[in-house]
Design a protein around this motif. Structure first.
Motif, PDB file in Angstrom:
ATOM      1  N   PHE A  69      16.715  31.583  45.395  1.00  0.00           N
ATOM      2  CA  PHE A  69      15.537  30.871  45.538  1.00  0.00           C
ATOM      3  C   PHE A  69      14.816  31.097  44.394  1.00  0.00           C
ATOM      4  O   PHE A  69      14.135  30.105  44.340  1.00  0.00           O
ATOM      5  CB  PHE A  69      14.741  31.719  46.887  1.00  0.00           C
ATOM      6  CG  PHE A  69      13.466  30.965  47.119  1.00  0.00           C
ATOM      7  CD1 PHE A  69      13.324  29.659  47.584  1.00  0.00           C
ATOM      8  CD2 PHE A  69      12.281  31.684  46.899  1.00  0.00           C
ATOM      9  CE1 PHE A  69      12.137  28.953  47.609  1.00  0.00           C
ATOM     10  CE2 PHE A  69      11.062  31.282  47.203  1.00  0.00           C
ATOM     11  CZ  PHE A  69      10.972  29.928  47.507  1.00  0.00           C
ATOM     12  N   TYR A  70      14.568  32.196  43.672  1.00  0.00           N
ATOM     13  CA  TYR A  70      13.740  32.069  42.537  1.00  0.00           C
ATOM     14  C   TYR A  70      14.339  31.294  41.300  1.00  0.00           C
ATOM     15  O   TYR A  70      13.647  30.458  40.811  1.00  0.00           O
ATOM     16  CB  TYR A  70      13.956  33.736  42.012  1.00  0.00           C
ATOM     17  CG  TYR A  70      13.324  33.786  40.401  1.00  0.00           C
ATOM     18  CD1 TYR A  70      12.041  33.820  40.641  1.00  0.00           C
ATOM     19  CD2 TYR A  70      14.122  33.988  39.507  1.00  0.00           C
ATOM     20  CE1 TYR A  70      11.398  34.128  39.301  1.00  0.00           C
ATOM     21  CE2 TYR A  70      13.461  34.350  38.340  1.00  0.00           C
ATOM     22  CZ  TYR A  70      12.008  34.244  38.069  1.00  0.00           C
ATOM     23  OH  TYR A  70      11.367  34.374  36.785  1.00  0.00           O
ATOM     24  N   PHE A  71      15.634  31.189  40.987  1.00  0.00           N
ATOM     25  CA  PHE A  71      16.277  30.453  40.148  1.00  0.00           C
ATOM     26  C   PHE A  71      16.168  28.954  40.530  1.00  0.00           C
ATOM     27  O   PHE A  71      15.876  28.009  39.534  1.00  0.00           O
ATOM     28  CB  PHE A  71      17.727  30.722  39.692  1.00  0.00           C
ATOM     29  CG  PHE A  71      17.628  31.906  38.838  1.00  0.00           C
ATOM     30  CD1 PHE A  71      17.121  31.820  37.444  1.00  0.00           C
ATOM     31  CD2 PHE A  71      18.035  33.357  39.119  1.00  0.00           C
ATOM     32  CE1 PHE A  71      17.348  32.892  36.581  1.00  0.00           C
ATOM     33  CE2 PHE A  71      18.001  34.158  38.409  1.00  0.00           C
ATOM     34  CZ  PHE A  71      17.671  34.230  37.125  1.00  0.00           C
ATOM     35  N   PHE A  72      16.281  28.647  41.901  1.00  0.00           N
ATOM     36  CA  PHE A  72      16.059  27.266  42.132  1.00  0.00           C
ATOM     37  C   PHE A  72      14.392  26.835  41.807  1.00  0.00           C
ATOM     38  O   PHE A  72      14.342  25.607  41.251  1.00  0.00           O
ATOM     39  CB  PHE A  72      16.282  27.151  43.755  1.00  0.00           C
ATOM     40  CG  PHE A  72      15.617  25.944  44.304  1.00  0.00           C
ATOM     41  CD1 PHE A  72      16.082  24.605  44.218  1.00  0.00           C
ATOM     42  CD2 PHE A  72      14.566  25.916  45.127  1.00  0.00           C
ATOM     43  CE1 PHE A  72      15.580  23.557  44.572  1.00  0.00           C
ATOM     44  CE2 PHE A  72      14.013  25.075  45.813  1.00  0.00           C
ATOM     45  CZ  PHE A  72      14.463  23.746  45.525  1.00  0.00           C
ATOM     46  N   CYS A  73      13.675  27.728  42.237  1.00  0.00           N
ATOM     47  CA  CYS A  73      12.183  27.413  41.809  1.00  0.00           C
ATOM     48  C   CYS A  73      12.010  27.331  40.179  1.00  0.00           C
ATOM     49  O   CYS A  73      10.954  26.478  39.850  1.00  0.00           O
ATOM     50  CB  CYS A  73      11.238  28.522  42.531  1.00  0.00           C
ATOM     51  SG  CYS A  73      11.215  28.465  44.149  1.00  0.00           S
ATOM     52  N   VAL A  74      12.684  28.158  39.823  1.00  0.00           N
ATOM     53  CA  VAL A  74      12.409  27.993  37.953  1.00  0.00           C
ATOM     54  C   VAL A  74      12.802  26.620  37.568  1.00  0.00           C
ATOM     55  O   VAL A  74      12.254  26.178  36.832  1.00  0.00           O
ATOM     56  CB  VAL A  74      13.067  29.311  37.382  1.00  0.00           C
ATOM     57  CG1 VAL A  74      13.520  28.934  35.845  1.00  0.00           C
ATOM     58  CG2 VAL A  74      12.344  30.477  37.735  1.00  0.00           C
ATOM     59  N   SER A  75      13.953  26.282  38.011  1.00  0.00           N
ATOM     60  CA  SER A  75      14.866  25.115  37.329  1.00  0.00           C
ATOM     61  C   SER A  75      13.971  23.797  38.072  1.00  0.00           C
ATOM     62  O   SER A  75      13.821  22.777  37.271  1.00  0.00           O
ATOM     63  CB  SER A  75      16.157  24.985  38.062  1.00  0.00           C
ATOM     64  OG  SER A  75      16.352  24.954  39.527  1.00  0.00           O
ATOM     65  N   GLU A  76      13.479  23.952  39.116  1.00  0.00           N
ATOM     66  CA  GLU A  76      12.662  22.700  39.786  1.00  0.00           C
ATOM     67  C   GLU A  76      11.135  22.701  38.966  1.00  0.00           C
ATOM     68  O   GLU A  76      10.805  21.674  38.228  1.00  0.00           O
ATOM     69  CB  GLU A  76      12.265  22.842  41.222  1.00  0.00           C
ATOM     70  CG  GLU A  76      13.577  22.527  41.918  1.00  0.00           C
ATOM     71  CD  GLU A  76      14.225  21.343  41.976  1.00  0.00           C
ATOM     72  OE1 GLU A  76      13.412  20.369  42.069  1.00  0.00           O
ATOM     73  OE2 GLU A  76      15.546  21.366  41.555  1.00  0.00           O
ATOM     74  N   THR A  77      10.651  23.823  38.676  1.00  0.00           N
ATOM     75  CA  THR A  77       9.437  23.828  37.855  1.00  0.00           C
ATOM     76  C   THR A  77       9.712  23.255  36.485  1.00  0.00           C
ATOM     77  O   THR A  77       8.742  22.534  35.797  1.00  0.00           O
ATOM     78  CB  THR A  77       9.037  25.365  37.718  1.00  0.00           C
ATOM     79  OG1 THR A  77       8.604  25.695  39.132  1.00  0.00           O
ATOM     80  CG2 THR A  77       7.571  25.289  37.173  1.00  0.00           C
ATOM     81  N   LEU A  78      10.951  23.957  35.861  1.00  0.00           N
ATOM     82  CA  LEU A  78      11.110  23.156  34.414  1.00  0.00           C
ATOM     83  C   LEU A  78      11.320  21.922  34.405  1.00  0.00           C
ATOM     84  O   LEU A  78      10.799  21.248  33.349  1.00  0.00           O
ATOM     85  CB  LEU A  78      12.298  24.043  33.912  1.00  0.00           C
ATOM     86  CG  LEU A  78      12.230  25.341  33.383  1.00  0.00           C
ATOM     87  CD1 LEU A  78      13.769  26.048  33.262  1.00  0.00           C
ATOM     88  CD2 LEU A  78      11.561  25.289  32.109  1.00  0.00           C
ATOM     89  N   GLN A  79      11.930  21.501  35.575  1.00  0.00           N
ATOM     90  CA  GLN A  79      12.154  19.897  35.808  1.00  0.00           C
ATOM     91  C   GLN A  79      10.677  19.156  35.454  1.00  0.00           C
ATOM     92  O   GLN A  79      10.763  18.064  34.865  1.00  0.00           O
ATOM     93  CB  GLN A  79      13.089  19.447  36.836  1.00  0.00           C
ATOM     94  CG  GLN A  79      14.342  19.736  36.818  1.00  0.00           C
ATOM     95  CD  GLN A  79      15.453  18.925  36.313  1.00  0.00           C
ATOM     96  OE1 GLN A  79      15.011  17.751  36.339  1.00  0.00           O
ATOM     97  NE2 GLN A  79      16.688  19.492  36.358  1.00  0.00           N
ATOM     98  N   CYS A  80       9.976  19.413  36.219  1.00  0.00           N
ATOM     99  CA  CYS A  80       8.385  18.847  36.638  1.00  0.00           C
ATOM    100  C   CYS A  80       7.952  18.885  35.279  1.00  0.00           C
ATOM    101  O   CYS A  80       7.271  17.900  34.716  1.00  0.00           O
ATOM    102  CB  CYS A  80       7.691  19.483  37.711  1.00  0.00           C
ATOM    103  SG  CYS A  80       8.480  19.153  39.272  1.00  0.00           S
ATOM    104  N   LEU A  81       7.649  20.043  34.519  1.00  0.00           N
ATOM    105  CA  LEU A  81       7.090  20.235  33.346  1.00  0.00           C
ATOM    106  C   LEU A  81       7.600  19.512  32.227  1.00  0.00           C
ATOM    107  O   LEU A  81       6.898  18.738  31.371  1.00  0.00           O
ATOM    108  CB  LEU A  81       6.947  21.842  33.008  1.00  0.00           C
ATOM    109  CG  LEU A  81       6.242  22.542  33.948  1.00  0.00           C
ATOM    110  CD1 LEU A  81       6.185  24.002  33.582  1.00  0.00           C
ATOM    111  CD2 LEU A  81       4.730  22.107  34.104  1.00  0.00           C
ATOM    112  N   LEU A  82       8.948  19.712  32.141  1.00  0.00           N
ATOM    113  CA  LEU A  82       9.617  18.888  31.269  1.00  0.00           C
ATOM    114  C   LEU A  82       9.603  17.426  31.238  1.00  0.00           C
ATOM    115  O   LEU A  82       9.455  16.491  29.999  1.00  0.00           O
ATOM    116  CB  LEU A  82      11.128  19.287  30.807  1.00  0.00           C
ATOM    117  CG  LEU A  82      11.442  20.619  30.507  1.00  0.00           C
ATOM    118  CD1 LEU A  82      12.977  21.168  30.829  1.00  0.00           C
ATOM    119  CD2 LEU A  82      11.057  20.922  28.826  1.00  0.00           C
TER     120      LEU A  82
END
Length: 282
Positions: A69-82
């Motif tokens: 769940f943590y790495f899923f949230c990290v990658s989704e946050t990264l996608q939004c910001l990038l």
């Protein structure tokens, strides 16, 4: 096959951007960062999903679930910001072309990328810690193909109000603000393109951001429909399908969109193939 295609496609983008001098520009630098994020997302979700599908179900430890769940949230946050940073890059390139080289310097781009990664790994820690502190005293069966927030809250016997409140508060810096940046950037881009007198100039200007706009549309439409503005009466099956789109389909389609619709990527790929051919078969 989709998983292998996702890994190979995104690794190809990263390799081409790293080795081809023609692709040493801010736009392709951010595309390579997005490819790294795609690899992180699909590697976090797909292998366990394949295990679940092949065995008609599966088990995961509580720690493993929280880590996923943590790495899923990290990658989704990264996608939004990038995606927001990439829209800003296109805004500067089209609306302020004379200032592009002075604004989008390598130092500036590197700082923005580092900030995206740091925010991605830190901002969702509070929500992740809150989820890990929930009690799960009933049937511990997650009706989903990965440890997502909604199915985890559904099987918890604790009061989930704080976790849900944190989720909605985090949606502002993670999803709402980046989407506002994207909409504002493209509103200015469209306005600038429409003022270009020649149709050839308009087409050339739009082609530089059409791939990014396609990726943004696919990603944000599914993400917002599941988390930010869920539809009333949305069934769990529909939620799974939408989740499948942004966890599996989007990372797979991203390198295809950027390679098939991009002349620079195709040119760099041809040059790399020719170099490999002549170096190995003189």
């Amino acid at each position: 096959m989709v998983y292998c295609g996702t890994i190979c496609g995104n690794l190809l983008i990263i390799a081409l951007v790293s080795t081809s001098k023609n692709l040493h520009t801010p736009m392709y630098f951010f595309i390579s960062q997005l490819s790294i994020s795609d690899i992180l997302l699909t590697t976090d979700i797909v292998p366990n999903m394949l295990h679940v599908l092949l065995n008609n179900g599966g088990t995961i430890t509580f720690i493993g679930c929280i880590i996923q769940f943590y790495f899923f949230c990290v990658s989704e946050t990264l996608q939004c910001l990038l995606l927001a940073v990439m829209s800003y890059d296109r805004y500067v390139a089209i609306c302020n072309p004379l200032r592009y080289a002075s604004v989008m310097t390598w130092s500036h781009c590197s700082k923005m990328a580092i900030i995206c990664w740091l925010v991605g790994f830190t901002i969702i820690l509070s929500d992740n810690i809150s989820v890990s502190m929930l009690e799960f005293c009933g049937p511990q069966t997650i009706d989903h193909f990965f440890c997502d927030l909604v199915p985890l809250l559904a099987i918890s016997c604790s009061d989930t109000f704080i976790v849900e409140l944190e989720m909605y508060l985090l949606s502002f810096p993670v999803a709402i603000i980046p989407s506002i940046i994207i909409i504002t950037s493209y509103a200015n881009i469209v306005s600038t393109i429409l003022r270009i007198p020649s149709s050839t100039g308009r087409q050339k200007a739009f082609s530089t951001c059409s791939s990014h706009l396609t990726v943004v549309s696919l990603f944000y439409c599914t993400l917002f429909s599941v988390y930010v503005f869920p539809t009333r009466g949305q069934t769990l099956t529909i939620s799974k399908i939408l989740s499948l789109l942004y966890t599996v389909f989007t990372p797979f389609i991203n390198p295809i969109i950027y390679s098939l619709r991009n002349k620079d990527i195709k040119r760099a790929l041809k040059e790399t193939i020719w170099k490999y051919y002549f170096s190995n078969f003189p």
